[in-house]
Structure formats: C-alpha cells, structure tokens
Design a protein around this motif. Structure first.
Motif, PDB file in Angstrom:
ATOM      1  N   GLU A   1       0.829  -1.213   0.000  1.00 27.14           N
ATOM      2  CA  GLU A   1       0.000   0.000   0.000  1.00 27.14           C
ATOM      3  C   GLU A   1       0.864   1.263   0.000  1.00 27.14           C
ATOM      4  O   GLU A   1       0.518   2.251  -0.643  1.00 27.14           O
ATOM      5  CB  GLU A   1      -1.008   0.008   1.158  1.00 27.14           C
ATOM      6  CG  GLU A   1      -0.431  -0.153   2.539  1.00 27.14           C
ATOM      7  CD  GLU A   1      -0.202  -1.597   2.977  1.00 27.14           C
ATOM      8  OE1 GLU A   1       0.110  -1.797   4.158  1.00 27.14           O
ATOM      9  OE2 GLU A   1      -0.328  -2.530   2.157  1.00 27.14           O
ATOM     10  N   TRP A   2       1.998   1.235   0.689  1.00 26.18           N
ATOM     11  CA  TRP A   2       2.910   2.385   0.658  1.00 26.18           C
ATOM     12  C   TRP A   2       3.524   2.513  -0.729  1.00 26.18           C
ATOM     13  O   TRP A   2       3.664   3.616  -1.254  1.00 26.18           O
ATOM     14  CB  TRP A   2       4.012   2.237   1.691  1.00 26.18           C
ATOM     15  CG  TRP A   2       3.579   2.388   3.120  1.00 26.18           C
ATOM     16  CD1 TRP A   2       2.297   2.541   3.587  1.00 26.18           C
ATOM     17  CD2 TRP A   2       4.417   2.405   4.259  1.00 26.18           C
ATOM     18  NE1 TRP A   2       2.298   2.638   4.950  1.00 26.18           N
ATOM     19  CE2 TRP A   2       3.588   2.555   5.406  1.00 26.18           C
ATOM     20  CE3 TRP A   2       5.779   2.288   4.450  1.00 26.18           C
ATOM     21  CZ2 TRP A   2       4.095   2.607   6.702  1.00 26.18           C
ATOM     22  CZ3 TRP A   2       6.286   2.342   5.740  1.00 26.18           C
ATOM     23  CH2 TRP A   2       5.447   2.494   6.851  1.00 26.18           C
TER      24      TRP A   2
ATOM     25  N   GLU B   1       2.250   1.592  -3.567  1.00 23.92           N
ATOM     26  CA  GLU B   1       1.238   2.123  -4.495  1.00 23.92           C
ATOM     27  C   GLU B   1       1.098   3.632  -4.346  1.00 23.92           C
ATOM     28  O   GLU B   1       1.013   4.364  -5.328  1.00 23.92           O
ATOM     29  CB  GLU B   1      -0.114   1.444  -4.250  1.00 23.92           C
ATOM     30  CG  GLU B   1      -0.148   0.002  -4.694  1.00 23.92           C
ATOM     31  CD  GLU B   1      -1.402  -0.740  -4.240  1.00 23.92           C
ATOM     32  OE1 GLU B   1      -2.314  -0.112  -3.661  1.00 23.92           O
ATOM     33  OE2 GLU B   1      -1.462  -1.963  -4.469  1.00 23.92           O
ATOM     34  N   GLU B   2       1.084   4.090  -3.089  1.00 24.33           N
ATOM     35  CA  GLU B   2       0.962   5.524  -2.817  1.00 24.33           C
ATOM     36  C   GLU B   2       2.164   6.289  -3.386  1.00 24.33           C
ATOM     37  O   GLU B   2       2.013   7.319  -4.042  1.00 24.33           O
ATOM     38  CB  GLU B   2       0.870   5.732  -1.298  1.00 24.33           C
ATOM     39  CG  GLU B   2       0.779   7.162  -0.861  1.00 24.33           C
ATOM     40  CD  GLU B   2       0.777   7.269   0.670  1.00 24.33           C
ATOM     41  OE1 GLU B   2       1.404   8.212   1.171  1.00 24.33           O
ATOM     42  OE2 GLU B   2       0.165   6.417   1.344  1.00 24.33           O
TER      43      GLU B   2
ATOM     44  N   GLN C   1       2.213   6.490  -7.186  1.00 27.53           N
ATOM     45  CA  GLN C   1       1.337   7.558  -7.672  1.00 27.53           C
ATOM     46  C   GLN C   1       2.033   8.915  -7.539  1.00 27.53           C
ATOM     47  O   GLN C   1       2.021   9.718  -8.470  1.00 27.53           O
ATOM     48  CB  GLN C   1       0.019   7.559  -6.892  1.00 27.53           C
ATOM     49  CG  GLN C   1      -0.938   8.635  -7.368  1.00 27.53           C
ATOM     50  CD  GLN C   1      -2.257   8.606  -6.617  1.00 27.53           C
ATOM     51  OE1 GLN C   1      -2.512   7.739  -5.798  1.00 27.53           O
ATOM     52  NE2 GLN C   1      -3.102   9.571  -6.903  1.00 27.53           N
ATOM     53  N   GLU C   2       2.654   9.171  -6.384  1.00 29.06           N
ATOM     54  CA  GLU C   2       3.380  10.423  -6.183  1.00 29.06           C
ATOM     55  C   GLU C   2       4.507  10.570  -7.200  1.00 29.06           C
ATOM     56  O   GLU C   2       4.770  11.677  -7.696  1.00 29.06           O
ATOM     57  CB  GLU C   2       3.972  10.479  -4.771  1.00 29.06           C
ATOM     58  CG  GLU C   2       2.962  10.614  -3.668  1.00 29.06           C
ATOM     59  CD  GLU C   2       3.609  10.525  -2.285  1.00 29.06           C
ATOM     60  OE1 GLU C   2       4.846  10.644  -2.175  1.00 29.06           O
ATOM     61  OE2 GLU C   2       2.864  10.324  -1.314  1.00 29.06           O
TER      62      GLU C   2
ATOM     63  N   HIS D   1       6.246   8.125   7.761  1.00 32.42           N
ATOM     64  CA  HIS D   1       5.618   7.056   8.533  1.00 32.42           C
ATOM     65  C   HIS D   1       6.344   6.760   9.841  1.00 32.42           C
ATOM     66  O   HIS D   1       5.757   6.212  10.757  1.00 32.42           O
ATOM     67  CB  HIS D   1       5.491   5.784   7.683  1.00 32.42           C
ATOM     68  CG  HIS D   1       4.489   5.935   6.582  1.00 32.42           C
ATOM     69  ND1 HIS D   1       3.137   5.967   6.806  1.00 32.42           N
ATOM     70  CD2 HIS D   1       4.642   6.079   5.243  1.00 32.42           C
ATOM     71  CE1 HIS D   1       2.494   6.116   5.663  1.00 32.42           C
ATOM     72  NE2 HIS D   1       3.379   6.199   4.701  1.00 32.42           N
TER      73      HIS D   1
ATOM     74  N   ALA E   1       8.550   9.035   2.174  1.00 25.61           N
ATOM     75  CA  ALA E   1       7.449   8.265   2.770  1.00 25.61           C
ATOM     76  C   ALA E   1       7.912   7.542   4.031  1.00 25.61           C
ATOM     77  O   ALA E   1       7.187   7.512   5.032  1.00 25.61           O
ATOM     78  CB  ALA E   1       6.899   7.262   1.762  1.00 25.61           C
TER      79      ALA E   1
END
Length: 194
Positions: free
Chosen positions: A49-50, A52-53, A56-57, A95, A91
C-alpha cells in the motif's frame, strides 16, 4: 557511433511528449515503466500500500517535471527511479520520524531488482548515497562541460564518440572532461568535509 537502444529512445520520446502535456504518451510511459518502479518501491518500503501511494506520487512528479528531464544527464528510467527513490525515502520518514535510511544497505538488492536485458548506464550511481551530491556538483559545471561528462560517463561513450556527437575537436573534449572531473572532485571533497 553506438546504435541507440529502441526502448530508451521510446521512453525519451514519451517524456518529451509528456512535457507537452500529452496524456496518451503519459499513459504509455506509465504502462511501460510502472511495473519495474512498483517492484523497486516494494523493495524499499516493504508494504504494497505504501509502494502504491509512492508510485502515484512518483508519476505525478514525472508529469509535473517532464520538461526538466535532460537526456544528456541520465537515461529515462534512471531519472524516474531517482524520483521514486526520493519519494520512497520521504514516505519512510513520514511514517516513522525516527527511521534512519541506509541507502548503501539496500543498494545492492535494488540494483539487482532493476537489472534488465538492457541495463542503463551507471545504474549503481542512481542508488548511491552520493548521487545527490554528485547531481549538485554537476549542476555547477558549465553546460558544455557537463554535457561532455554526461555523454562519456552516463552514456558510456569514448572521447572520440563524444567529440563526434558534439561536433567538436577531440582535444577540446578531453580538456573539458579532465577539467570537469577535477571540478567535480573538488566540489565533492568540499561537500564531504562540510
């Protein structure tokens, strides 16, 4: 003169079109490169999930900065991987504020993950902890000196091939590369001691 790699040529043409806000070219670039970048990001982030995020960025950044891409300095995949790497580190810091990023610790594994039948020149450099310092020092060189060094080292061309491509005497190219490398060495040693 070496034969251009059709894959790299295609990526470059898509980036040129993306710089002109061509949505179809952006989609083709995404389709051709996102699986490799996603795998790269998963290795850094260890969470899909990270990854994928951050993927996108990364592509938002590619869309917004395609006009700044300089083919003489890096292959398209090298440029996009550097963006992805920086976004991944951001990221990780977001986190976990206490995370320490050891770029050298995973550089070998990531380099292997990015290997393809057509490896880009200096793939190891893009993963190096010193890449940012080198980019800064390169940006301080005169444009033609930077171009000569980029053709010689990023594109693995001989001095005579660089001279042919830049349409300049080989002696001039050798001098520019020698002086440019010396300036890079001085710049990097100043940054290291600072």
């Amino acid at each position: 003169m070496p034969t251009p790699d059709p894959y790299q040529t295609q990526l470059k043409s898509w980036l040129v079109a993306v710089a002109k806000r061509d949505g179809a070219a952006f989609r083709q670039l995404y389709d051709a490169t996102s699986p490799k970048l996603f795998g790269f990001l998963q290795r850094i982030l260890n969470k899909s999930e990270w990854a994928e995020e951050v993927l996108q960025e990364t592509y938002v950044s590619v869309w917004n900065n395609a006009a700044s891409y300089q083919a003489a300095l890096a292959a398209p995949m090298t440029w996009m991987t550097t963006i992805a790497r920086n976004k991944a580190f951001d990221a990780l810091r977001r986190h976990d504020a206490n995370v320490e990023i050891d770029a050298d610790g995973f550089a070998q594994e990531v380099a292997q993950a990015l290997e393809s039948p057509d490896p880009t020149p200096l793939a190891a450099l893009e993963l190096s902890a010193d890449a940012e310092a080198l980019a800064h020092c390169l940006s301080r060189l005169e444009a033609l000196h930077r171009q000569a060094i980029a053709l010689a080292y990023y594109h693995d061309l001989s001095h005579s091939e660089v001279a042919e491509r830049m349409e300049l005497p080989i002696g001039t190219i050798k001098t520019w590369i020698r002086r440019g490398l010396e300036r890079l060495r001085l710049c990097l040693s100043k940054r290291e001691s600072a």
